[in-house]
Scaffold this motif. Structure first.
Motif, PDB file in Angstrom:
ATOM      1  N   ILE A  29       0.793  -1.041  -0.033  1.00  0.00           N
ATOM      2  CA  ILE A  29      -0.187   0.019   0.041  1.00  0.00           C
ATOM      3  C   ILE A  29       0.840   1.240  -0.038  1.00  0.00           C
ATOM      4  CG2 ILE A  29      -1.635   1.260   1.226  1.00  0.00           C
ATOM      5  CD1 ILE A  29      -2.766  -1.468   2.635  1.00  0.00           C
ATOM      6  N   THR A  30       0.720   2.119  -0.949  1.00  0.00           N
ATOM      7  CA  THR A  30       1.486   3.397  -1.252  1.00  0.00           C
ATOM      8  C   THR A  30       0.693   4.658  -0.640  1.00  0.00           C
ATOM      9  OG1 THR A  30       0.638   3.890  -3.197  1.00  0.00           O
ATOM     10  CG2 THR A  30       2.541   2.216  -3.264  1.00  0.00           C
ATOM     11  N   GLU A  31       1.619   5.338  -0.445  1.00  0.00           N
ATOM     12  CA  GLU A  31       0.832   6.917  -0.202  1.00  0.00           C
ATOM     13  C   GLU A  31      -0.172   7.253  -1.396  1.00  0.00           C
ATOM     14  OE1 GLU A  31       0.177  10.644   1.908  1.00  0.00           O
ATOM     15  OE2 GLU A  31       1.149   8.619   2.400  1.00  0.00           O
ATOM     16  N   TYR A  32       0.145   6.938  -2.589  1.00  0.00           N
ATOM     17  CA  TYR A  32      -0.670   7.226  -3.862  1.00  0.00           C
ATOM     18  C   TYR A  32      -2.031   6.570  -3.575  1.00  0.00           C
ATOM     19  CZ  TYR A  32      -1.721   7.881  -8.820  1.00  0.00           C
ATOM     20  OH  TYR A  32      -2.360   8.368  -9.879  1.00  0.00           O
ATOM     21  N   ASP A  33      -1.924   5.388  -3.102  1.00  0.00           N
ATOM     22  CA  ASP A  33      -2.982   4.471  -2.962  1.00  0.00           C
ATOM     23  C   ASP A  33      -4.073   5.193  -1.848  1.00  0.00           C
ATOM     24  OD1 ASP A  33      -2.399   2.423  -4.600  1.00  0.00           O
ATOM     25  OD2 ASP A  33      -1.303   1.430  -2.938  1.00  0.00           O
ATOM     26  N   LEU A  34      -3.596   5.611  -0.837  1.00  0.00           N
ATOM     27  CA  LEU A  34      -4.112   6.275   0.359  1.00  0.00           C
ATOM     28  C   LEU A  34      -4.765   7.484  -0.334  1.00  0.00           C
ATOM     29  CD1 LEU A  34      -4.951   6.719   3.176  1.00  0.00           C
ATOM     30  CD2 LEU A  34      -2.784   7.723   3.614  1.00  0.00           C
ATOM     31  N   MET A  35      -3.821   8.430  -0.829  1.00  0.00           N
ATOM     32  CA  MET A  35      -4.418   9.839  -1.132  1.00  0.00           C
ATOM     33  C   MET A  35      -5.780   9.667  -2.170  1.00  0.00           C
ATOM     34  SD  MET A  35      -3.156  11.520   0.840  1.00  0.00           S
ATOM     35  CE  MET A  35      -3.968  12.932   0.589  1.00  0.00           C
ATOM     36  N   ASN A  36      -5.525   8.794  -3.330  1.00  0.00           N
ATOM     37  CA  ASN A  36      -6.573   8.609  -4.013  1.00  0.00           C
ATOM     38  C   ASN A  36      -7.669   7.980  -3.733  1.00  0.00           C
ATOM     39  OD1 ASN A  36      -5.400   9.442  -6.750  1.00  0.00           O
ATOM     40  ND2 ASN A  36      -4.117   7.679  -6.937  1.00  0.00           N
ATOM     41  N   PHE A  37      -7.630   7.060  -2.789  1.00  0.00           N
ATOM     42  CA  PHE A  37      -8.987   6.568  -2.155  1.00  0.00           C
ATOM     43  C   PHE A  37      -9.629   7.486  -1.270  1.00  0.00           C
ATOM     44  CE2 PHE A  37     -11.070   4.067   0.976  1.00  0.00           C
ATOM     45  CZ  PHE A  37     -11.733   2.961   0.312  1.00  0.00           C
ATOM     46  N   ILE A  38      -8.835   8.285  -0.385  1.00  0.00           N
ATOM     47  CA  ILE A  38      -9.733   9.196   0.530  1.00  0.00           C
ATOM     48  C   ILE A  38     -10.333  10.312  -0.367  1.00  0.00           C
ATOM     49  CG2 ILE A  38      -8.416   8.568   2.654  1.00  0.00           C
ATOM     50  CD1 ILE A  38      -6.895  11.193   2.124  1.00  0.00           C
ATOM     51  N   THR A  39      -9.665  10.715  -1.421  1.00  0.00           N
ATOM     52  CA  THR A  39      -9.947  11.879  -2.282  1.00  0.00           C
ATOM     53  C   THR A  39     -11.119  11.288  -2.865  1.00  0.00           C
ATOM     54  OG1 THR A  39      -7.817  12.551  -2.149  1.00  0.00           O
ATOM     55  CG2 THR A  39      -9.418  13.406  -4.180  1.00  0.00           C
ATOM     56  N   ALA A  40     -11.258  10.210  -3.493  1.00  0.00           N
ATOM     57  CA  ALA A  40     -12.375   9.552  -4.232  1.00  0.00           C
ATOM     58  C   ALA A  40     -13.512   9.363  -3.385  1.00  0.00           C
ATOM     59  CB  ALA A  40     -11.818   8.245  -5.004  1.00  0.00           C
ATOM     60  N   THR A  41     -13.393   8.707  -2.176  1.00  0.00           N
ATOM     61  CA  THR A  41     -14.567   8.535  -1.463  1.00  0.00           C
ATOM     62  C   THR A  41     -14.945   9.534  -0.329  1.00  0.00           C
ATOM     63  OG1 THR A  41     -12.992   7.490   0.251  1.00  0.00           O
ATOM     64  CG2 THR A  41     -13.729   6.141  -1.203  1.00  0.00           C
ATOM     65  N   GLY A  42     -14.260  10.709  -0.280  1.00  0.00           N
ATOM     66  CA  GLY A  42     -14.462  11.745   0.660  1.00  0.00           C
ATOM     67  C   GLY A  42     -14.013  11.544   2.200  1.00  0.00           C
ATOM     68  N   MET A  43     -13.178  10.526   2.366  1.00  0.00           N
ATOM     69  CA  MET A  43     -12.871  10.171   3.707  1.00  0.00           C
ATOM     70  C   MET A  43     -11.614  10.743   4.023  1.00  0.00           C
ATOM     71  SD  MET A  43     -13.133   5.957   3.849  1.00  0.00           S
ATOM     72  CE  MET A  43     -14.612   5.268   3.555  1.00  0.00           C
ATOM     73  N   THR A  44     -11.783  12.182   4.087  1.00  0.00           N
ATOM     74  CA  THR A  44     -10.515  13.259   4.234  1.00  0.00           C
ATOM     75  C   THR A  44     -10.489  13.749   5.537  1.00  0.00           C
ATOM     76  OG1 THR A  44     -11.966  14.918   3.769  1.00  0.00           O
ATOM     77  CG2 THR A  44     -10.731  14.118   1.856  1.00  0.00           C
ATOM     78  N   GLU A  45     -10.679  12.526   6.570  1.00  0.00           N
ATOM     79  CA  GLU A  45     -10.434  12.616   8.266  1.00  0.00           C
ATOM     80  C   GLU A  45      -8.977  12.919   8.465  1.00  0.00           C
ATOM     81  OE1 GLU A  45     -11.544  10.011  11.901  1.00  0.00           O
ATOM     82  OE2 GLU A  45     -11.879   9.235   9.884  1.00  0.00           O
ATOM     83  N   ALA A  65     -11.647   0.118   4.485  1.00  0.00           N
ATOM     84  CA  ALA A  65     -12.404   0.240   3.189  1.00  0.00           C
ATOM     85  C   ALA A  65     -11.318  -0.069   2.306  1.00  0.00           C
ATOM     86  CB  ALA A  65     -13.444   1.268   3.147  1.00  0.00           C
ATOM     87  N   LEU A  66     -10.086   0.500   2.444  1.00  0.00           N
ATOM     88  CA  LEU A  66      -9.019   0.517   1.487  1.00  0.00           C
ATOM     89  C   LEU A  66      -8.405  -0.871   1.350  1.00  0.00           C
ATOM     90  CD1 LEU A  66      -6.926   1.696  -0.622  1.00  0.00           C
ATOM     91  CD2 LEU A  66      -5.781   2.846   1.095  1.00  0.00           C
ATOM     92  N   THR A  67      -8.356  -1.222   2.523  1.00  0.00           N
ATOM     93  CA  THR A  67      -7.572  -2.718   2.508  1.00  0.00           C
ATOM     94  C   THR A  67      -8.723  -3.736   2.115  1.00  0.00           C
ATOM     95  OG1 THR A  67      -6.477  -1.922   4.659  1.00  0.00           O
ATOM     96  CG2 THR A  67      -6.718  -4.344   4.284  1.00  0.00           C
ATOM     97  N   TYR A  68      -9.931  -3.734   2.449  1.00  0.00           N
ATOM     98  CA  TYR A  68     -10.752  -4.531   1.709  1.00  0.00           C
ATOM     99  C   TYR A  68     -10.890  -4.357   0.033  1.00  0.00           C
ATOM    100  CZ  TYR A  68     -15.413  -6.183   0.168  1.00  0.00           C
ATOM    101  OH  TYR A  68     -16.637  -6.513  -0.548  1.00  0.00           O
ATOM    102  N   THR A  69     -10.942  -3.263  -0.287  1.00  0.00           N
ATOM    103  CA  THR A  69     -11.049  -3.002  -1.806  1.00  0.00           C
ATOM    104  C   THR A  69      -9.880  -3.443  -2.618  1.00  0.00           C
ATOM    105  OG1 THR A  69     -10.536  -0.619  -1.486  1.00  0.00           O
ATOM    106  CG2 THR A  69     -12.819  -1.152  -1.523  1.00  0.00           C
ATOM    107  N   LEU A  70      -8.707  -3.267  -1.850  1.00  0.00           N
ATOM    108  CA  LEU A  70      -7.359  -3.722  -2.551  1.00  0.00           C
ATOM    109  C   LEU A  70      -7.480  -5.370  -2.364  1.00  0.00           C
ATOM    110  CD1 LEU A  70      -4.655  -1.250  -1.051  1.00  0.00           C
ATOM    111  CD2 LEU A  70      -5.537  -1.634  -3.382  1.00  0.00           C
ATOM    112  N   MET A  71      -7.955  -6.129  -1.488  1.00  0.00           N
ATOM    113  CA  MET A  71      -7.960  -7.499  -1.312  1.00  0.00           C
ATOM    114  C   MET A  71      -9.094  -7.927  -2.407  1.00  0.00           C
ATOM    115  SD  MET A  71      -6.137  -9.134   0.218  1.00  0.00           S
ATOM    116  CE  MET A  71      -4.982  -8.055   0.079  1.00  0.00           C
ATOM    117  N   GLU A  72     -10.117  -7.297  -2.598  1.00  0.00           N
ATOM    118  CA  GLU A  72     -11.210  -7.724  -3.453  1.00  0.00           C
ATOM    119  C   GLU A  72     -10.565  -7.626  -5.299  1.00  0.00           C
ATOM    120  OE1 GLU A  72     -14.519  -8.674  -3.170  1.00  0.00           O
ATOM    121  OE2 GLU A  72     -13.498  -9.414  -1.690  1.00  0.00           O
TER     122      GLU A  72
END
Length: 153
Positions: A29-45, A65-72
């Motif tokens: 899991i990269t920083e890029y994965d995290l930033m893209n995921f939270i930006t796309a989902t609105g999880m900007t906590e 939710a990111l861990t789950y979607t990467l596994m899927e």
């Protein structure tokens, strides 16, 4: 001329058996994965957006939710491509934090296969155990999926 064979086809339900175990490839899991995921989902906590945030968990944690979607995604690539028809039910437990830089993979245990009465399909119940690079189980989920069967010849 022959028809080319499809690379990485999914598993038909007839290729699986109760008690069978499968393992996915790993995914870092990269920083890029995290930033893209939270930006796309609105999880900007702030726990996800502020590197200096000192919350209950140290390090650069990622949403479950990111861990789950990467596994899927890994399951689609390795098992469900073209044969997975529907995710019918899921029950999930998050057990430990996952951080940027962690490499995760899953052990998939097939629990039950119930053929349907129509179209050669089956409901496949599995348990997916997600582990990090240290062998720590970070998530587990039970999934019921509708899988296609092999076409009648």
């Amino acid at each position: 001329m022959s028809v080319p064979q499809l690379l990485s086809p999914g598993w038909h339900w007839q290729d699986l058996a109760a008690g069978q175990e499968l393992v996915t490839h790993g995914r870092t899991i990269t920083e890029y994965d995290l930033m893209n995921f939270i930006t796309a989902t609105g999880m900007t906590e702030v726990i996800f957006t502020d590197q200096t945030h000192h919350g209950a968990m140290p390090g650069r944690v990622v949403p479950g939710a990111l861990t789950y979607t990467l596994m899927e995604g890994l399951l689609v690539q390795g098992m469900l491509q073209g044969t997975g028809l529907a995710l019918l039910e899921i029950s999930q437990k998050l057990l430990a934090p996952v951080r940027v830089g962690d490499t995760i993979h899953a052990l998939v245990s097939i629990n039950e296969i119930v053929p349907t009465s129509r179209h050669g399909r089956a409901v496949v119940h599995s348990t997916v155990s997600v582990l990090n690079q240290d062998g720590v189980m970070v998530m587990t989920y039970d999934a019921k999926r509708l899988l296609a069967g092999r076409a009648a010849v």
